[in-house]
Write an enzyme that holds these catalytic residues in place. Structure first.
Site, PDB file in Angstrom:
ATOM      1  N   LYS A  14       0.838  -1.207   0.000  1.00 49.82           N
ATOM      2  CA  LYS A  14       0.000   0.000   0.000  1.00 49.82           C
ATOM      3  C   LYS A  14       0.871   1.256   0.000  1.00 49.82           C
ATOM      4  O   LYS A  14       0.587   2.207  -0.714  1.00 49.82           O
ATOM      5  CB  LYS A  14      -0.920   0.034   1.229  1.00 49.82           C
ATOM      6  CG  LYS A  14      -1.925  -1.108   1.281  1.00 49.82           C
ATOM      7  CD  LYS A  14      -2.975  -0.877   2.366  1.00 49.82           C
ATOM      8  CE  LYS A  14      -2.431  -0.900   3.777  1.00 49.82           C
ATOM      9  NZ  LYS A  14      -2.036  -2.253   4.235  1.00 49.82           N
ATOM     10  N   ARG A  89     -10.630   0.322   8.251  1.00 43.25           N
ATOM     11  CA  ARG A  89     -10.272  -1.057   8.584  1.00 43.25           C
ATOM     12  C   ARG A  89     -11.442  -1.815   9.193  1.00 43.25           C
ATOM     13  O   ARG A  89     -11.308  -3.002   9.502  1.00 43.25           O
ATOM     14  CB  ARG A  89      -9.128  -1.049   9.583  1.00 43.25           C
ATOM     15  CG  ARG A  89      -7.736  -1.182   8.952  1.00 43.25           C
ATOM     16  CD  ARG A  89      -6.733  -0.985  10.073  1.00 43.25           C
ATOM     17  NE  ARG A  89      -5.466  -1.614   9.855  1.00 43.25           N
ATOM     18  CZ  ARG A  89      -4.389  -0.988   9.387  1.00 43.25           C
ATOM     19  NH1 ARG A  89      -4.456   0.265   9.005  1.00 43.25           N
ATOM     20  NH2 ARG A  89      -3.249  -1.632   9.286  1.00 43.25           N
ATOM     21  N   ARG A 128      11.253  -6.887   5.209  1.00 43.87           N
ATOM     22  CA  ARG A 128      11.168  -5.470   5.569  1.00 43.87           C
ATOM     23  C   ARG A 128      11.698  -5.230   6.987  1.00 43.87           C
ATOM     24  O   ARG A 128      12.338  -4.225   7.262  1.00 43.87           O
ATOM     25  CB  ARG A 128       9.698  -5.021   5.490  1.00 43.87           C
ATOM     26  CG  ARG A 128       9.484  -3.581   5.924  1.00 43.87           C
ATOM     27  CD  ARG A 128       8.095  -3.093   5.586  1.00 43.87           C
ATOM     28  NE  ARG A 128       7.114  -3.445   6.600  1.00 43.87           N
ATOM     29  CZ  ARG A 128       5.804  -3.188   6.491  1.00 43.87           C
ATOM     30  NH1 ARG A 128       5.338  -2.608   5.406  1.00 43.87           N
ATOM     31  NH2 ARG A 128       4.978  -3.533   7.443  1.00 43.87           N
ATOM     32  N   ARG A 134      10.734  -1.990  12.291  1.00 45.47           N
ATOM     33  CA  ARG A 134       9.478  -1.480  12.850  1.00 45.47           C
ATOM     34  C   ARG A 134       9.070  -2.317  14.049  1.00 45.47           C
ATOM     35  O   ARG A 134       9.023  -3.536  13.959  1.00 45.47           O
ATOM     36  CB  ARG A 134       8.370  -1.539  11.784  1.00 45.47           C
ATOM     37  CG  ARG A 134       8.102  -0.209  11.153  1.00 45.47           C
ATOM     38  CD  ARG A 134       7.109  -0.322  10.036  1.00 45.47           C
ATOM     39  NE  ARG A 134       5.790  -0.773  10.482  1.00 45.47           N
ATOM     40  CZ  ARG A 134       4.691  -0.647   9.750  1.00 45.47           C
ATOM     41  NH1 ARG A 134       4.753  -0.086   8.560  1.00 45.47           N
ATOM     42  NH2 ARG A 134       3.538  -1.085  10.197  1.00 45.47           N
ATOM     43  N   ARG A 145      -1.434  -8.701  13.717  1.00 47.92           N
ATOM     44  CA  ARG A 145      -1.842  -7.794  12.642  1.00 47.92           C
ATOM     45  C   ARG A 145      -2.445  -8.559  11.475  1.00 47.92           C
ATOM     46  O   ARG A 145      -3.433  -8.131  10.879  1.00 47.92           O
ATOM     47  CB  ARG A 145      -0.658  -6.948  12.170  1.00 47.92           C
ATOM     48  CG  ARG A 145      -0.441  -5.728  13.030  1.00 47.92           C
ATOM     49  CD  ARG A 145       0.946  -5.161  12.874  1.00 47.92           C
ATOM     50  NE  ARG A 145       1.221  -4.704  11.541  1.00 47.92           N
ATOM     51  CZ  ARG A 145       2.410  -4.820  10.936  1.00 47.92           C
ATOM     52  NH1 ARG A 145       3.411  -5.397  11.564  1.00 47.92           N
ATOM     53  NH2 ARG A 145       2.587  -4.361   9.733  1.00 47.92           N
TER      54      ARG A 145
HETATM   55  P1  ADP Z   1       0.164  -2.061   8.078  1.00 50.19           P
HETATM   56  O1  ADP Z   1       1.555  -2.556   8.234  1.00 50.19           O
HETATM   57  O2  ADP Z   1      -0.883  -3.043   8.407  1.00 50.19           O
HETATM   58  O3  ADP Z   1      -0.053  -1.373   6.782  1.00 50.19           O
HETATM   59  P2  ADP Z   1      -0.308   0.496   9.340  1.00 50.19           P
HETATM   60  O4  ADP Z   1       0.986   1.178   9.218  1.00 50.19           O
HETATM   61  O5  ADP Z   1      -1.398   0.889   8.411  1.00 50.19           O
HETATM   62  O6  ADP Z   1      -0.049  -1.067   9.269  1.00 50.19           O
HETATM   63  O7  ADP Z   1      -0.878   0.632  10.850  1.00 50.19           O
HETATM   64  C1  ADP Z   1      -0.104   0.294  11.957  1.00 50.19           C
HETATM   65  C2  ADP Z   1      -0.996   0.136  13.193  1.00 50.19           C
HETATM   66  O8  ADP Z   1      -1.735   1.340  13.434  1.00 50.19           O
HETATM   67  C3  ADP Z   1      -2.074  -0.947  13.091  1.00 50.19           C
HETATM   68  O9  ADP Z   1      -1.562  -2.220  13.400  1.00 50.19           O
HETATM   69  C4  ADP Z   1      -3.087  -0.440  14.116  1.00 50.19           C
HETATM   70  O10 ADP Z   1      -2.685  -0.694  15.440  1.00 50.19           O
HETATM   71  C5  ADP Z   1      -3.047   1.054  13.914  1.00 50.19           C
HETATM   72  N1  ADP Z   1      -4.031   1.489  12.890  1.00 50.19           N
HETATM   73  C6  ADP Z   1      -3.750   2.088  11.698  1.00 50.19           C
HETATM   74  N2  ADP Z   1      -4.864   2.383  11.025  1.00 50.19           N
HETATM   75  C7  ADP Z   1      -5.900   1.947  11.783  1.00 50.19           C
HETATM   76  C8  ADP Z   1      -7.306   1.931  11.620  1.00 50.19           C
HETATM   77  N3  ADP Z   1      -7.884   2.433  10.514  1.00 50.19           N
HETATM   78  N4  ADP Z   1      -8.061   1.407  12.620  1.00 50.19           N
HETATM   79  C9  ADP Z   1      -7.507   0.904  13.714  1.00 50.19           C
HETATM   80  N5  ADP Z   1      -6.181   0.871  13.926  1.00 50.19           N
HETATM   81  C10 ADP Z   1      -5.374   1.381  12.987  1.00 50.19           C
END
Ligand code: ADP
Length: 189
Positions: A14, A89, A128, A134, A145
């Site tokens: 993404k 989400r 990654r 991270r 996740r």
């Molecule tokens: P990913 O690696 O899944 O793309 P993101 O960087 O989008 O992860 O998000 C990291 C964390 O931030 C998620 O695991 C969650 O804890 C929180 N988070 C991000 N966006 C949302 C959302 N829309 N609703 C709930 N939690 C979120």
């Protein structure tokens, strides 16, 4: 101008595809993951509330996430178009987003879902992790996740599918091939 959601499991690409889309279309990029990371890094009140939740790999409660998103929208009243990344989400988040867009006389026009298998996602994140370090890429958190995605977030797809706004793109292949297919979907009538 159009408003777009980019959707997919952790590690689907993404972020990479968002960068391409921003260059091509000039979207205002709203990544709730980046926003939460900014808050935790800067130790804001919100950051302190969500730090533990994020580090466990769980979703932040809708109420907090939706309020943060709304604030971000309000900061960009003149945006020609938004690209939402990591939001919505959950179905309540998707409904809230539609409501906010409607209030501004706009809408979510396209939802681009990057289709990537769980196996591929796990192998990409393992790579990654060695580069970005991270905190939420550790095994246990990563499992959480991935479970959150395949258990909860994926249910957002039928919400958009029913309304004919969903376009599923194969997320396995070269970055250029995938971005080409996304552009085709966005440019189609
Ligand atoms: P990913 O690696 O899944 O793309 P993101 O960087 O989008 O992860 O998000 C990291 C964390 O931030 C998620 O695991 C969650 O804890 C929180 N988070 C991000 N966006 C949302 C959302 N829309 N609703 C709930 N939690 C979120």
């Amino acid at each position: 101008m159009i408003n777009v959601v980019i959707f997919g499991p952790p590690g689907a690409g993404k972020g990479t595809q968002s960068d391409k889309l921003i260059q091509k279309y000039g979207f205002v990029h709203i990544s709730t993951g980046d926003l939460f990371r900014w808050h935790t890094k800067n130790e804001t009140a919100l950051g302190k509330r969500v730090k533990e939740i994020m580090n466990s790999g769980a979703l932040v409660p809708d109420e907090i996430t939706i309020a943060m998103l709304k604030e971000e929208l309000d900061k960009n009243p003149k945006a020609a178009g938004f690209l939402f990344d990591g939001f919505p989400r959950t179905v309540p988040q998707a409904e809230a987003l539609d409501k906010f867009m409607k209030e501004n006389g706009s809408a979510i026009h396209h939802v681009i879902a990057l289709d990537v298998t769980e196996e591929e996602v796990r192998s990409r994140i393992a790579k990654r992790r060695t580069i970005e370090n991270r905190a939420d890429d550790e095994d246990e958190k990563l499992n959480k996740r991935i479970m959150e995605y395949f258990g909860k977030t994926i249910h957002v797809l039928p919400y958009y599918e029913k309304q004919n706004r969903l376009k599923t793109i194969n997320g396995i292949g070269s970055v250029e091939k995938i971005s080409g297919e996304i552009a085709q979907a966005l440019d189609a009538k």
